[in-house]
Enzyme design. Sequence first.
Site, short mmCIF file in Angstrom:
data_model
loop_
_atom_site.label_atom_id
_atom_site.label_comp_id
_atom_site.label_asym_id
_atom_site.label_seq_id
_atom_site.Cartn_x
_atom_site.Cartn_y
_atom_site.Cartn_z
N ASP A 173 -98.59 43.61 34.97
CA ASP A 173 -98.97 42.20 35.20
C ASP A 173 -100.48 42.08 35.07
O ASP A 173 -101.14 41.39 35.85
CB ASP A 173 -98.49 41.75 36.58
CG ASP A 173 -98.56 40.24 36.78
OD1 ASP A 173 -98.67 39.51 35.76
OD2 ASP A 173 -98.52 39.78 37.93
N ASP A 190 -103.00 43.67 42.49
CA ASP A 190 -101.65 43.12 42.34
C ASP A 190 -100.72 44.10 41.62
O ASP A 190 -100.24 43.84 40.51
CB ASP A 190 -101.74 41.79 41.56
CG ASP A 190 -100.59 40.86 41.92
OD1 ASP A 190 -99.71 41.28 42.68
OD2 ASP A 190 -100.58 39.72 41.43
N1 LIG Z 1 -108.05 43.96 47.74
C1 LIG Z 1 -108.52 42.75 47.43
N2 LIG Z 1 -109.84 42.49 47.49
C2 LIG Z 1 -110.32 41.27 47.19
N3 LIG Z 1 -109.55 40.23 46.82
C3 LIG Z 1 -108.22 40.41 46.74
C4 LIG Z 1 -107.63 41.68 47.03
N4 LIG Z 1 -106.29 41.57 46.88
C5 LIG Z 1 -106.06 40.30 46.51
N5 LIG Z 1 -107.21 39.59 46.42
C6 LIG Z 1 -107.34 38.15 46.06
O1 LIG Z 1 -106.14 37.48 46.34
C7 LIG Z 1 -105.57 36.95 45.15
C8 LIG Z 1 -104.05 37.12 45.17
O2 LIG Z 1 -103.73 38.49 45.27
P1 LIG Z 1 -102.64 39.17 44.35
O3 LIG Z 1 -102.49 40.57 44.81
O4 LIG Z 1 -103.00 38.96 42.92
O5 LIG Z 1 -101.34 38.36 44.75
P2 LIG Z 1 -100.33 37.39 43.95
O6 LIG Z 1 -99.09 38.20 43.82
O7 LIG Z 1 -100.15 36.22 44.83
O8 LIG Z 1 -100.95 37.06 42.60
C9 LIG Z 1 -106.24 37.70 44.02
O9 LIG Z 1 -106.31 36.97 42.84
C10 LIG Z 1 -107.62 37.98 44.58
O10 LIG Z 1 -108.45 36.86 44.39
MG LIG Z 2 -102.08 38.14 41.27
#
Ligand SMILES: Nc1ncnc2c1ncn2[C@@H]1O[C@H](COP(=O)(O)OP(=O)(O)O)[C@@H](O)[C@H]1O
Ligand SMILES: [Mg+2]
Length: 235
Positions: A173, A190
């Site tokens: 992804d 993610d």
């Molecule tokens: N470890 C991290 N450090 C900083 N920002 C994070 C982190 N994990 C997630 N984010 C923020 O949260 C958002 C959503 O997280 P993500 O893992 O992509 O979940 P989703 O499945 O909802 O897309 C990311 O786009 C990022 O901006």
């Molecule tokens: Mg994401």
Amino acid sequence: MAVRKSREEWKIYGNVFDKFTIQVLQKLEAKGLFDHLASAVALGKEANVFTATQKKDLVVVKIYRLENCNFRKMYDYLRHDPRYIHTKPSKRFVVFSWCQREYRNLLAAREAGVRCPTPLGFKDNVLVMTLIGKKSTVAKQLKDLAPEDPEKFAGLVLKDVRKLWKHGLVHGDLSSFNILIHDEKPYFIDFSQASPTKAPNAKELLERDLKNLAKFFKKLDLVLDVEAEKVKILA
Ligand SMILES: Nc1ncnc2c1ncn2[C@@H]1O[C@H](COP(=O)(O)OP(=O)(O)O)[C@@H](O)[C@H]1O
Ligand SMILES: [Mg+2]
């Protein structure tokens, strides 16, 4: 260790928390994985992401929603993954597996030397990991911030795609939404869709990731030859 927050206190973070999730958060809090939630970072498709304090640091708490998730899609993806082939078609179980999978994938990606958050722990539908960013500032998504040296940046992205594959994993992804830019370097996030390279759909996922990257790089005036890159990775 005492549980610091009552259920009432958790409610101030919005209506995203059901009774079960609040209990999971309290257990992780009691284990010392974080002290208390600080602020909301993102409300995504499948999960809500928060920062939380952990002593003097900030960590990230990703809460997979038990309701309003794309259960069908998650179930289909899981069943292609040899590690989760026997997942029961129960909504709760699928969400738990999805969360566990992200934890395991992040561990593997770290082992591979890929830039990504370090997973600190998980329980049921909640994952705790290190924050990508500086102090209290969360790193931006690549879609919102152009790198100063696009070519160098793209090179680092592809290097980590290769490292990941060599270590037996494909992200699945990868896009400018799931790459953060911090200190001019890419950080993959993610990982819940990431699959072992031995999964029957692994090459398809790799190709999709490369195509997504190529589309984004084009906006930065860079050309990525998807076929050539694929051949190089699979060699
Ligand atoms: N470890 C991290 N450090 C900083 N920002 C994070 C982190 N994990 C997630 N984010 C923020 O949260 C958002 C959503 O997280 P993500 O893992 O992509 O979940 P989703 O499945 O909802 O897309 C990311 O786009 C990022 O901006
Ligand atoms: Mg994401």
